[in-house]
Write an enzyme that holds these catalytic residues in place. Structure first.
Site, PDB file in Angstrom:
ATOM      1  N   SER A 156       9.734  56.844 -14.587  1.00 35.71           N
ATOM      2  CA  SER A 156      10.946  56.162 -14.158  1.00 35.71           C
ATOM      3  C   SER A 156      10.873  55.188 -13.019  1.00 35.71           C
ATOM      4  O   SER A 156      10.010  55.136 -12.440  1.00 35.71           O
ATOM      5  CB  SER A 156      12.000  57.105 -13.670  1.00 35.71           C
ATOM      6  OG  SER A 156      13.247  56.814 -13.052  1.00 35.71           O
ATOM      7  N   TYR A 169      14.384  64.823  -8.819  1.00 37.99           N
ATOM      8  CA  TYR A 169      14.211  63.850  -9.972  1.00 37.99           C
ATOM      9  C   TYR A 169      13.156  62.578  -9.289  1.00 37.99           C
ATOM     10  O   TYR A 169      12.059  62.680 -10.156  1.00 37.99           O
ATOM     11  CB  TYR A 169      15.401  63.197 -10.650  1.00 37.99           C
ATOM     12  CG  TYR A 169      15.249  62.135 -11.588  1.00 37.99           C
ATOM     13  CD1 TYR A 169      15.064  62.953 -12.934  1.00 37.99           C
ATOM     14  CD2 TYR A 169      14.813  60.884 -11.607  1.00 37.99           C
ATOM     15  CE1 TYR A 169      15.050  61.979 -13.885  1.00 37.99           C
ATOM     16  CE2 TYR A 169      14.817  60.183 -12.953  1.00 37.99           C
ATOM     17  CZ  TYR A 169      14.806  60.506 -13.869  1.00 37.99           C
ATOM     18  OH  TYR A 169      14.550  59.942 -15.016  1.00 37.99           O
TER      19      TYR A 169
END
Length: 274
Positions: A156, A169
């Site tokens: 990401s 995350y």
């Protein structure tokens, strides 16, 4: 909802002919886009993920019908190492080899670090990071036996920068980049590459649902939510499409990418260029 798959372009290069790819978290969104790109390029594909049985069946049948590639499905839970091992076995039993592994399965949690429930932290780390460790350690023996392979970890933009309220995350995705670098170094002389793709905001059904939720809760227009909230950090002010992620993954899985390893490649509209 019935899933449909457009026909691959006539004359499209099947650069993955004869290859076998396993893509975790591939029954929807980015994972399904990567799986479709692989199948269109000639690879046999193992899908994995949760969903309604009829939608998963549509995905398998649709990919096979539209691309001409073989597709099988594993329902393995990415929090369970024993099921992950069974999933890798499905790939090897179905196709007798495993050339490409894509670790895409992931979940997201939003909240201040001191308010993240412990079970949420554990689940995010298990699915987003530990599952990749398990798939990689199991896939490497097959790749070594056959003389090479490709490992692609979907990280990401938050593997490269921080963002408030995303502690679990961001921690997991930063860990994925670290794991990617170590695996790349350990396999550098074995014709095995390991790279991470770092998407920013990608247009998926989950993104559409998030927009609708923000419109409802924030009292903003759809355009304001997209530009000022979801794409606030993304300079090009557009979502990436799953086809773009699939195209990059397909290149990394191909012979042309043999010298690219240990890289964390942003596909984020300039987010991490700040």
């Amino acid at each position: 909802m019935k899933l449909t798959f457009p026909q691959p372009a006539v004359g499209a290069t099947r650069i993955l002919d004869g290859k076998v790819a396993l893509v975790t978290g591939s029954t929807s969104g980015i994972g399904l886009g990567i799986a479709r790109s692989f199948a269109s390029a000639g690879a046999s594909v193992v899908l994995n993920g949760f969903g309604k049985p009829e939608e998963i069946s549509d995905a398998v049948d649709g990919l096979q019908r539209e691309t001409g590639s073989r597709v099988v499905y594993s329902a393995a839970d990415m929090t369970r190492p024993d099921e992950i091992a069974s999933m890798v076995d499905v790939a090897l039993e179905s196709f007798s080899r495993l050339d490409v592994l894509v670790n895409n399965a992931g979940i997201f949690h939003v909240g201040p670090v001191d308010q993240v429930p412990v079970d949420k932290w554990d689940a995010v780390l298990a699915i987003n990071l530990s599952s990749a460790f398990h798939t990689i350690r199991l896939a490497l023996s097959a790749m070594r036996r056959q003389g090479g392979g490709r490992i692609i970890n979907v990280a990401s933009a938050l593997a490269l920068v921080g963002l408030p309220l995303t502690s679990a995350y961001a921690a997991a995705k930063h860990g994925i980049v670290g794991l990617t670098k170590v695996v790349a170094l350990e396999t550098a002389e074995e014709n095995i590459t390991c790279n991470a793709i770092c998407p920013g905001n990608v247009w998926t059904p989950l993104a559409e649902a998030h927009i609708a939720e923000q419109v409802q809760t924030q009292g903003l227009s759809r355009e304001e939510v997209i530009r000022n909230i979801l794409l606030a950090e993304q300079p090009n002010k557009r979502f990436a499409m799953v086809e773009e992620i699939g195209a990059l993954a397909t290149f990394l899985a191909s012979d042309a990418a043999a010298s690219i390893t240990g890289a964390a490649l942003p596909i984020d509209g300039g987010w991490t260029a700040h």
